[in-house]
Design an enzyme around this catalytic site. Structure first.
Site, PDB file in Angstrom:
ATOM      1  N   GLU A 145     100.283 -52.702 -23.179  1.00 41.63           N
ATOM      2  CA  GLU A 145     101.327 -52.372 -22.299  1.00 41.63           C
ATOM      3  C   GLU A 145     102.340 -51.482 -22.946  1.00 41.63           C
ATOM      4  O   GLU A 145     102.838 -51.597 -23.993  1.00 41.63           O
ATOM      5  CB  GLU A 145     102.356 -53.699 -22.103  1.00 41.63           C
ATOM      6  CG  GLU A 145     101.396 -54.765 -21.351  1.00 41.63           C
ATOM      7  CD  GLU A 145     102.273 -56.121 -21.495  1.00 41.63           C
ATOM      8  OE1 GLU A 145     103.338 -56.319 -21.973  1.00 41.63           O
ATOM      9  OE2 GLU A 145     101.611 -57.104 -21.234  1.00 41.63           O
ATOM     10  N   HIS A 148     111.634 -64.276 -28.236  1.00 42.64           N
ATOM     11  CA  HIS A 148     111.188 -62.680 -28.864  1.00 42.64           C
ATOM     12  C   HIS A 148     111.326 -62.592 -30.368  1.00 42.64           C
ATOM     13  O   HIS A 148     111.423 -61.556 -31.026  1.00 42.64           O
ATOM     14  CB  HIS A 148     112.041 -61.648 -28.077  1.00 42.64           C
ATOM     15  CG  HIS A 148     111.562 -61.442 -26.705  1.00 42.64           C
ATOM     16  ND1 HIS A 148     111.824 -62.220 -25.703  1.00 42.64           N
ATOM     17  CD2 HIS A 148     110.738 -60.270 -26.320  1.00 42.64           C
ATOM     18  CE1 HIS A 148     111.393 -61.395 -24.565  1.00 42.64           C
ATOM     19  NE2 HIS A 148     110.781 -60.530 -24.886  1.00 42.64           N
ATOM     20  N   GLU A 150      98.917 -60.152 -20.160  1.00 41.98           N
ATOM     21  CA  GLU A 150      98.388 -60.649 -21.425  1.00 41.98           C
ATOM     22  C   GLU A 150      97.096 -61.115 -21.483  1.00 41.98           C
ATOM     23  O   GLU A 150      96.242 -60.889 -22.373  1.00 41.98           O
ATOM     24  CB  GLU A 150      99.705 -61.323 -22.047  1.00 41.98           C
ATOM     25  CG  GLU A 150     100.820 -60.360 -22.655  1.00 41.98           C
ATOM     26  CD  GLU A 150     101.794 -60.198 -21.755  1.00 41.98           C
ATOM     27  OE1 GLU A 150     101.756 -60.929 -20.717  1.00 41.98           O
ATOM     28  OE2 GLU A 150     102.809 -59.386 -21.864  1.00 41.98           O
ATOM     29  N   PHE A 194     104.759 -58.540 -28.052  1.00 45.42           N
ATOM     30  CA  PHE A 194     105.598 -59.608 -29.038  1.00 45.42           C
ATOM     31  C   PHE A 194     104.708 -60.717 -29.285  1.00 45.42           C
ATOM     32  O   PHE A 194     104.071 -60.916 -28.242  1.00 45.42           O
ATOM     33  CB  PHE A 194     107.011 -59.978 -28.295  1.00 45.42           C
ATOM     34  CG  PHE A 194     108.198 -59.024 -28.352  1.00 45.42           C
ATOM     35  CD1 PHE A 194     109.020 -59.094 -29.453  1.00 45.42           C
ATOM     36  CD2 PHE A 194     107.979 -58.070 -27.414  1.00 45.42           C
ATOM     37  CE1 PHE A 194     110.179 -58.340 -29.256  1.00 45.42           C
ATOM     38  CE2 PHE A 194     109.344 -57.220 -27.454  1.00 45.42           C
ATOM     39  CZ  PHE A 194     110.065 -57.177 -28.262  1.00 45.42           C
ATOM     40  N   ALA A 195     104.819 -61.083 -30.427  1.00 40.94           N
ATOM     41  CA  ALA A 195     103.668 -62.268 -30.904  1.00 40.94           C
ATOM     42  C   ALA A 195     104.061 -63.454 -30.078  1.00 40.94           C
ATOM     43  O   ALA A 195     103.103 -64.411 -29.686  1.00 40.94           O
ATOM     44  CB  ALA A 195     103.768 -62.707 -32.352  1.00 40.94           C
ATOM     45  N   ASP A 196     105.237 -63.533 -29.612  1.00 42.27           N
ATOM     46  CA  ASP A 196     105.420 -64.816 -28.737  1.00 42.27           C
ATOM     47  C   ASP A 196     104.766 -64.833 -27.305  1.00 42.27           C
ATOM     48  O   ASP A 196     104.457 -65.746 -26.899  1.00 42.27           O
ATOM     49  CB  ASP A 196     107.148 -64.729 -28.140  1.00 42.27           C
ATOM     50  CG  ASP A 196     107.932 -64.202 -29.361  1.00 42.27           C
ATOM     51  OD1 ASP A 196     108.846 -65.277 -29.919  1.00 42.27           O
ATOM     52  OD2 ASP A 196     107.805 -63.209 -29.984  1.00 42.27           O
ATOM     53  N   PHE A 197     104.114 -63.663 -26.915  1.00 41.95           N
ATOM     54  CA  PHE A 197     103.536 -63.576 -25.780  1.00 41.95           C
ATOM     55  C   PHE A 197     101.861 -64.125 -25.776  1.00 41.95           C
ATOM     56  O   PHE A 197     101.091 -64.317 -24.907  1.00 41.95           O
ATOM     57  CB  PHE A 197     103.207 -62.204 -25.067  1.00 41.95           C
ATOM     58  CG  PHE A 197     104.770 -61.532 -25.030  1.00 41.95           C
ATOM     59  CD1 PHE A 197     105.881 -62.464 -24.968  1.00 41.95           C
ATOM     60  CD2 PHE A 197     104.869 -60.123 -24.932  1.00 41.95           C
ATOM     61  CE1 PHE A 197     106.858 -61.562 -24.932  1.00 41.95           C
ATOM     62  CE2 PHE A 197     105.916 -59.593 -24.747  1.00 41.95           C
ATOM     63  CZ  PHE A 197     107.200 -60.458 -24.752  1.00 41.95           C
ATOM     64  N   ILE A 198     101.562 -64.597 -27.172  1.00 41.16           N
ATOM     65  CA  ILE A 198     100.496 -65.341 -27.153  1.00 41.16           C
ATOM     66  C   ILE A 198     100.471 -66.566 -26.222  1.00 41.16           C
ATOM     67  O   ILE A 198      99.483 -67.058 -25.767  1.00 41.16           O
ATOM     68  CB  ILE A 198     100.010 -65.988 -28.734  1.00 41.16           C
ATOM     69  CG1 ILE A 198     100.931 -67.162 -29.159  1.00 41.16           C
ATOM     70  CG2 ILE A 198      99.805 -64.848 -29.457  1.00 41.16           C
ATOM     71  CD1 ILE A 198     100.538 -67.877 -30.271  1.00 41.16           C
TER      72      ILE A 198
HETATM   73  C1  LIG Z   1     104.888 -61.961 -21.103  1.00 42.28           C
HETATM   74  C2  LIG Z   1     105.684 -60.716 -21.319  1.00 42.28           C
HETATM   75  N1  LIG Z   1     105.059 -59.400 -21.296  1.00 42.28           N
HETATM   76  C3  LIG Z   1     105.676 -58.569 -21.906  1.00 42.28           C
HETATM   77  C4  LIG Z   1     107.230 -58.499 -21.800  1.00 42.28           C
HETATM   78  C5  LIG Z   1     107.846 -57.090 -22.193  1.00 42.28           C
HETATM   79  N2  LIG Z   1     108.540 -56.731 -21.148  1.00 42.28           N
HETATM   80  C6  LIG Z   1     110.118 -57.153 -21.025  1.00 42.28           C
HETATM   81  S1  LIG Z   1     110.544 -56.552 -19.307  1.00 42.28           S
HETATM   82  C7  LIG Z   1     109.036 -55.985 -19.355  1.00 42.28           C
HETATM   83  C8  LIG Z   1     109.055 -55.116 -17.774  1.00 42.28           C
HETATM   84  C9  LIG Z   1     109.218 -55.793 -16.539  1.00 42.28           C
HETATM   85  O1  LIG Z   1     109.260 -55.155 -15.600  1.00 42.28           O
HETATM   86  P1  LIG Z   1     109.447 -55.654 -14.179  1.00 42.28           P
HETATM   87  O2  LIG Z   1     109.030 -57.054 -13.864  1.00 42.28           O
HETATM   88  O3  LIG Z   1     109.362 -54.729 -13.157  1.00 42.28           O
HETATM   89  O4  LIG Z   1     111.092 -55.829 -14.191  1.00 42.28           O
HETATM   90  P2  LIG Z   1     112.448 -54.844 -14.419  1.00 42.28           P
HETATM   91  O5  LIG Z   1     112.506 -54.580 -16.044  1.00 42.28           O
HETATM   92  O6  LIG Z   1     111.888 -53.549 -13.844  1.00 42.28           O
HETATM   93  O7  LIG Z   1     113.665 -55.542 -13.930  1.00 42.28           O
HETATM   94  C10 LIG Z   1     108.056 -55.980 -20.164  1.00 42.28           C
HETATM   95  C11 LIG Z   1     107.027 -55.366 -20.235  1.00 42.28           C
HETATM   96  C12 LIG Z   1     107.819 -59.737 -21.769  1.00 42.28           C
HETATM   97  N3  LIG Z   1     109.028 -59.895 -22.036  1.00 42.28           N
HETATM   98  N4  LIG Z   1     106.984 -60.977 -21.508  1.00 42.28           N
END
Ligand SMILES: Cc1ncc(C[n+]2csc(CCOP(=O)(O)OP(=O)(O)O)c2C)c(N)n1
Ligand SMILES: [Mg+2]
Lengths: 324, 337
Positions: free
Chosen positions: B29, B139, B70, B93-97
């Site tokens: 990502e 996180h 993921e 982030f490793a938490d996303f396992i």
């Molecule tokens: C499972 C997971 N994958 C990746 C992330 C990292 N991350 C946090 S916010 C985000 C983008 C989210 O986009 P969107 O759903 O459009 O929400 P917005 O930030 O635009 O409010 C990402 C990739 C996360 N927190 N959790």
């Protein structure tokens, strides 16, 4: 349907509280006193407020990492939230959760969430509970254009349809998931709502920078979902985020002048003022009075957060279980 | 030798391996960022700046920016590997396992065994782990204690830029699935790194970072530096500590730890994972089973408590093992006669 003067003032106040809460955090974060990752909701206020103004505390919402607006709109205490983000013991979650994990179950706010896509399945559960209870209550899953690509969100949509959960998927399309554009990441021809439709749901679309568009759309959506047996629905609001993904984001993905343009033409607060004063529903003086009041409330919240008790090392160990 | 940051060692090793072998592809990502925006691609190059410039150099086929999915990223890494590529996938982030664990645990870890040794699955799954940023419960976590227990995965935990270089190259060239754990708090740390484009560190070889005859300290990641500080302080008092960085938790260099304990008779394991069924307990048990006769004191571990990672600064500081807590544990094992 025309809103009363009180309803208009209340809706405006809620949006303004969110706006000023976030604008103030944007400033305070730069001093380094506030720890952690903070994702500001500025620009999207009309969505949270246009949805939550229809809800009672018996209706549940499930939020995201960008949760401050949803929390405030659902009635979470401004002081408690500010104190939480400042990591204080007097915060809504005792300083244990911080910005990404604010919750207030008594208010029907089932939690912001650090895991993108985690919210929708939780909302399905709450929507099934609402269906079982049969009192016309609903649950709302707020998700972003990024979260709509998560498998968990797909599963949640299908399961909500199959179980006829009283659940509404509110997709806030602010065009970005972190640094990536939704035109790249959302494969369905730039469209989120049509996905929900393909799962078998009734769908709506609205302008997420216009309170009245959100409010009127949600009136229809809620009328539908509150009818026992109708099952879930989905709505996509096109909106804007005024700050970076998180505080500190260099925002190299924005086009030249983009931020100025959206602040100028897509600001829900400016639009609201123009609309209600133009129609003679409220005066500039009415709105200025709310503004002044809100600035005071935010100032107070910050002062209280700074003065609040800090957590102690022993606090680490509490709240893991109810009994152990 | 070149001096570079831990994160630069990650990036340059991936770039060198992509240059060397066209089967190496990266996915994750925002590893490009800016796709589908007015700003255009390469807006970020990974939120940890560990893929900056790769897109411009190797193009969209080999530098794959993914949606937030993921489970599909991990699964795609598995499929790419089965189909002859050498994927290096990033979990931000490793938490996303959490959301992708099936593909890691039930799929890529097990293919070879389930298929009777007929497959290879040369996938590298990189992830940023660890606390220290007040990023709260979802996180900040350590995951090596979970992944190390999964047969079929190799688990690598570099704690210096040099180790990143040597271990990541080994990981990419290895034919088994490898979990590569990068501690977030170390990304900015600088160190000397070999220029040799074939420099590799074999898995299962610990590194002795301080030498002494009185106590054996085993640690990884951010906390390794804390242990070294304690060892240096005690050295001034005439107390000698062996500080051992296992570098890979699977395979584990048991011999290095056992050899040290045979001399010192005392063991302290310092780890960022929660204590139950964790890495520290695993090492203590291994030593108790295999070097019992050498022990002069019960093995001790220093870990966070059995709680999620808290948000507030005071709470996170109290949660993590600290230099005073480590020093106290070392003095405690020394107090046994
Ligand atoms: C499972 C997971 N994958 C990746 C992330 C990292 N991350 C946090 S916010 C985000 C983008 C989210 O986009 P969107 O759903 O459009 O929400 P917005 O930030 O635009 O409010 C990402 C990739 C996360 N927190 N959790
Ligand atoms: Mg978005």
């Amino acid at each position: 349907m025309q809103l009363s003067r009180d309803q208009l003032l209340q809706a405006y106040r809620q949006m303004k509280v969110i706006r000023e809460f976030e604008e103030r955090l944007h400033i305070d974060i730069q001093t380094g006193e506030i720890a952690g990752f903070t994702h500001l909701y500025c620009g999207q206020e009309a969505v949270a407020v246009g949805v939550c103004e229809h809800l009672s505390t018996d209706d549940k919402i499930v939020s995201t990492h960008r949760g401050h607006g949803h929390c405030l709109a659902k009635g979470c205490d401004v002081n408690g939230m500010m104190a939480e983000i400042w990591g204080s013991r007097e915060g809504l979650c005792k300083g244990k959760g911080g910005s990404m994990h604010i919750a207030d179950i008594d208010k029907g706010m089932l939690g912001a969430n650090g895991i993108v896509g985690a919210g929708a399945p939780i909302a399905v559960g709450a929507g099934i509970a609402a269906k079982i209870d049969g009192k016309g209550h609903v649950s709302i899953a707020f998700s972003g254009d990024g979260a709509c690509n998560q498998g968990t969100t797909f599963e949640a949509m299908n399961m909500a349809v199959v179980t006829k959960a009283a659940c509404i998927f509110v997709f806030e399309n602010n065009h970005y998931s972190e640094h990536t554009g939704f035109e790249y990441a959302v494969g369905t021809n730039k469209d989120i709502a049509s996905r929900a439709e393909a799962f078998g749901m009734k769908i709506w679309r609205g302008d997420g920078t216009d309170f009245f568009s959100v409010y009127e759309t949600m009136r229809e959506v809620l009328e539908y979902v509150r009818v026992p047996g109708n099952g879930p629905a989905a709505v996509e609001f096109d909106t804007e985020r005024f700050f970076g993904h998180f505080e500190g984001d260099p925002q190299r993905y924005r086009g030249p002048g983009e931020l100025d343009r959206i602040r100028e033409t897509r600001d829900c607060i400016k639009k609201f003022r123009a609309s209600v004063t133009g129609a003679g529903l409220l005066t500039d003086a009415d709105i200025d009075a709310v503004d002044a009041d809100v600035m005071d409330a935010i100032e107070t919240a910050v002062a209280k957060a700074k003065a609040a008790d800090r957590p102690t090392p022993e606090d680490v160990l509490s709240d893991v279980y109810i009994s152990y | 030798m070149a001096r570079m940051m831990y994160r630069e060692a990650v990036l340059s090793t991936i770039a060198e391996e992509m240059e060397r072998d066209e089967n190496v592809v990266v996915l994750g990502e925002d590893i490009v960022g800016g796709n589908g925006t007015a700003g255009g691609p390469e807006a970020i190059g990974g939120i940890w700046s560990t893929s900056t410039g790769l897109y411009g150099k190797f193009g969209a086929d080999r530098v794959i920016d993914t949606p937030i999915s993921e489970s599909a990223i991990m699964g795609a890494a598995a499929g790419l590997a089965l189909a002859g590529k050498r994927p290096v996938a990033e979990l931000m982030f490793a938490d996303f396992i959490g959301v992708s664990l099936d593909q890691i645990w039930n799929q890529l870890a097990k293919f070879r065994y389930m298929f009777g040794g007929k497959t290879k699955c040369p996938a590298v799954i990189r992830m940023a782990w660890g606390a220290g940023y007040n990023a709260a419960a979802q996180h900040s976590q350590a995951v090596h204690q979970i992944l190390t227990g999964m047969p079929g995965l190799k688990v690598v935990m570099p704690s210096t830029p040099a180790d990143v270089k040597g271990l990541l190259r080994t990981a990419i060239r290895d034919d088994d699935p490898v979990i590569f754990l990068e501690h977030k708090a170390l990304y900015g740390v600088k160190g000397e790194v070999s220029d040799d484009k074939d420099f590799m560190i074999p898995f299962g070889h610990a590194r002795l970072t301080r030498a002494g005859n009185d106590v054996t300290i085993v640690s990884t990641g951010l906390l390794l530096g804390f242990c070294e500080a304690v060892a240096d302080k005690l050295a001034a008092e005439g107390i000698g500590c062996d500080v051992i960085d296992p570098r890979t938790t699977s395979p584990l260099d048991e011999e290095a730890i056992l050899d040290s304990v045979e001399v010192t008779g005392r063991l302290v394991v310092v780890d960022e994972a929660t204590p139950r069924c964790g890495f520290a307990g695993d090492i203590c048990a291994m030593v108790a089973e295999k070097a019992f006769a050498s022990l002069k004191a019960p093995p001790l571990s220093v870990t966070p408590p059995h709680t999620p990672v808290p948000f507030a600064r005071e709470l996170e500081t109290a949660y993590l093992p600290s230099i005073p807590k480590i020093e106290a544990a070392v003095r405690k094992v020394l107090s046994y006669r």
